[in-house]
Design a protein around this motif. Structure first.
Motif, PDB file in Angstrom:
ATOM      1  N   HIS A   1      40.191  26.310  17.722  1.00 28.12           N
ATOM      2  CA  HIS A   1      39.440  27.402  18.588  1.00 28.12           C
ATOM      3  C   HIS A   1      40.437  28.165  19.430  1.00 28.12           C
ATOM      4  N   SER A   2      41.104  27.184  20.532  1.00 26.03           N
ATOM      5  CA  SER A   2      41.939  27.630  21.262  1.00 26.03           C
ATOM      6  C   SER A   2      43.251  28.610  20.941  1.00 26.03           C
ATOM      7  N   TRP A   3      43.716  27.909  19.509  1.00 29.27           N
ATOM      8  CA  TRP A   3      44.918  28.774  19.139  1.00 29.27           C
ATOM      9  C   TRP A   3      44.424  30.003  18.405  1.00 29.27           C
ATOM     10  N   HIS A   4      43.093  30.025  17.909  1.00 30.62           N
ATOM     11  CA  HIS A   4      42.661  31.378  17.263  1.00 30.62           C
ATOM     12  C   HIS A   4      42.449  32.379  18.430  1.00 30.62           C
ATOM     13  N   LEU A   5      41.965  32.030  19.611  1.00 30.82           N
ATOM     14  CA  LEU A   5      41.374  32.946  20.654  1.00 30.82           C
ATOM     15  C   LEU A   5      43.081  33.506  20.993  1.00 30.82           C
ATOM     16  N   ALA A   6      44.054  32.605  21.135  1.00 30.08           N
ATOM     17  CA  ALA A   6      45.434  33.117  21.651  1.00 30.08           C
ATOM     18  C   ALA A   6      45.923  34.155  20.909  1.00 30.08           C
TER      19      ALA A   6
ATOM     20  N   LEU B   1      50.222  37.415  28.845  1.00 32.31           N
ATOM     21  CA  LEU B   1      50.652  35.797  29.036  1.00 32.31           C
ATOM     22  C   LEU B   1      49.555  35.004  29.737  1.00 32.31           C
ATOM     23  N   LYS B   2      48.853  35.766  30.688  1.00 29.85           N
ATOM     24  CA  LYS B   2      47.852  35.012  31.412  1.00 29.85           C
ATOM     25  C   LYS B   2      47.015  34.810  30.675  1.00 29.85           C
ATOM     26  N   VAL B   3      46.313  36.042  29.975  1.00 26.42           N
ATOM     27  CA  VAL B   3      45.235  35.423  28.987  1.00 26.42           C
ATOM     28  C   VAL B   3      45.607  34.540  27.987  1.00 26.42           C
ATOM     29  N   ILE B   4      46.551  34.556  27.400  1.00 25.24           N
ATOM     30  CA  ILE B   4      46.913  33.549  26.565  1.00 25.24           C
ATOM     31  C   ILE B   4      46.952  32.112  27.086  1.00 25.24           C
ATOM     32  N   LYS B   5      47.467  31.963  28.277  1.00 25.46           N
ATOM     33  CA  LYS B   5      47.432  30.635  29.139  1.00 25.46           C
ATOM     34  C   LYS B   5      46.058  30.418  29.190  1.00 25.46           C
ATOM     35  N   MET B   6      44.806  31.320  29.776  1.00 28.98           N
ATOM     36  CA  MET B   6      43.674  30.948  29.831  1.00 28.98           C
ATOM     37  C   MET B   6      43.102  30.300  28.599  1.00 28.98           C
TER      38      MET B   6
ATOM     39  N   GLU C   1      36.865  30.582  34.395  1.00 31.22           N
ATOM     40  CA  GLU C   1      35.551  30.229  34.553  1.00 31.22           C
ATOM     41  C   GLU C   1      34.719  31.305  35.495  1.00 31.22           C
ATOM     42  N   ASP C   2      35.426  31.646  36.458  1.00 32.86           N
ATOM     43  CA  ASP C   2      34.898  32.874  37.403  1.00 32.86           C
ATOM     44  C   ASP C   2      34.471  34.019  36.661  1.00 32.86           C
ATOM     45  N   GLY C   3      35.477  34.500  35.532  1.00 33.71           N
ATOM     46  CA  GLY C   3      35.306  35.632  34.849  1.00 33.71           C
ATOM     47  C   GLY C   3      35.261  36.972  35.685  1.00 33.71           C
ATOM     48  N   ILE C   4      36.161  36.988  36.668  1.00 36.04           N
ATOM     49  CA  ILE C   4      36.181  38.093  37.462  1.00 36.04           C
ATOM     50  C   ILE C   4      37.440  38.938  37.054  1.00 36.04           C
ATOM     51  N   SER C   5      38.388  38.482  37.113  1.00 39.15           N
ATOM     52  CA  SER C   5      39.637  39.102  36.867  1.00 39.15           C
ATOM     53  C   SER C   5      39.631  39.777  35.603  1.00 39.15           C
ATOM     54  N   ASN C   6      40.511  40.861  35.522  1.00 41.31           N
ATOM     55  CA  ASN C   6      40.571  41.650  34.203  1.00 41.31           C
ATOM     56  C   ASN C   6      40.914  40.624  33.185  1.00 41.31           C
ATOM     57  N   GLU C   7      42.129  39.832  33.341  1.00 43.79           N
ATOM     58  CA  GLU C   7      42.594  38.891  32.267  1.00 43.79           C
ATOM     59  C   GLU C   7      41.196  37.854  31.910  1.00 43.79           C
ATOM     60  N   ALA C   8      40.414  37.331  32.981  1.00 43.85           N
ATOM     61  CA  ALA C   8      39.429  36.487  32.535  1.00 43.85           C
ATOM     62  C   ALA C   8      38.494  37.271  31.750  1.00 43.85           C
ATOM     63  N   LYS C   9      38.151  38.515  31.982  1.00 44.70           N
ATOM     64  CA  LYS C   9      37.168  39.445  31.211  1.00 44.70           C
ATOM     65  C   LYS C   9      37.510  39.501  29.915  1.00 44.70           C
ATOM     66  N   PHE C  10      38.691  39.625  29.708  1.00 44.77           N
ATOM     67  CA  PHE C  10      39.387  39.855  28.227  1.00 44.77           C
ATOM     68  C   PHE C  10      39.090  38.611  27.477  1.00 44.77           C
ATOM     69  N   ALA C  11      39.702  37.517  28.281  1.00 46.20           N
ATOM     70  CA  ALA C  11      39.807  36.001  27.531  1.00 46.20           C
ATOM     71  C   ALA C  11      38.303  35.684  27.317  1.00 46.20           C
TER      72      ALA C  11
END
Length: 196
Positions: A40-45, A62-67, A123-133
């Motif tokens: 699952h994690s690989w597929h999301l990356a 890169l931050k999204v991929i790390k997430m 987890e917070d889902g607030i940053s642009n990267e978290a929203k996209f992840a």
């Protein structure tokens, strides 16, 4: 002489191998086999790399991929909570935080802090990267269930309204992907694989 940091990093790498044994409810595309957290994690990356152009705003890829690669590592201790589980809250962050502290705490301090911060940001889902992840995290099982004639929707009697409510998260990261997801949900209803 081997550094203490390297010893900690290798111990962490061995520990996270356990993610391969965490079974999810969702099955692979056009398959009866359940996906594991590592798959699952690989597929999301990969999805993040391929679909990043559809983010509504500029993101640090890169931050999204790390997430997406680390977001489910806590499930080594906490286990996977099915997104449509009606008895346990999927937002079990307090329990998962303890798991994150233990697992990321295996790393050298600077890395441990970075990974914990990235996990908390997701987890917070607030940053642009978290929203996209999070958009990727919702889109993948949607695609899987549609490819499996309803998959876990049918298996667990999940109705359209519940699926729609969970999938709305996609919109926060990409209106384009949300449009695609809504069409896919409607088509799933039309095909009879998702009950309204």
């Amino acid at each position: 002489m081997i550094s203490e940091d390297l010893v900690k990093q290798i111990a962490f790498i061995k520990e996270i191998d356990k993610i391969k044994y965490i079974q999810r409810r969702t099955k692979l595309f056009n398959s009866d086999r359940r996906e594991n957290d590592a798959e699952h994690s690989w597929h999301l990356a990969m999805m993040a790399i391929v679909l990043s152009e559809h983010s509504d705003v500029e993101i640090d890829l890169l931050k999204v991929i790390k997430m997406v690669l680390i977001h489910d590592i806590v499930e080594i201790d906490a286990g996977d909570t099915f997104i449509y589980d009606s008895t346990k809250n999927h937002e079990n962050t307090a329990e998962e935080k303890k798991c994150a502290d233990r697992i990321f705490g295996m790393l050298p301090e600077k890395q441990a802090e970075e990974y914990l911060q990235i996990w908390m940001e997701f987890e917070d889902g607030i940053s642009n990267e978290a929203k996209f992840a999070k958009s990727m995290d919702r889109l993948e099982p949607l695609l899987q269930n549609a490819s499996n004639n309803g998959g876990t929707w049918k298996e667990f009697g999940v109705k359209y309204e519940t699926v729609y409510g969970k999938q709305k998260t996609i919109k926060k990261g990409s209106t384009t992907l949300w449009g695609y997801a809504k069409d896919l949900l409607e088509n799933s209803v039309d095909k009879g694989i998702l009950e309204k």
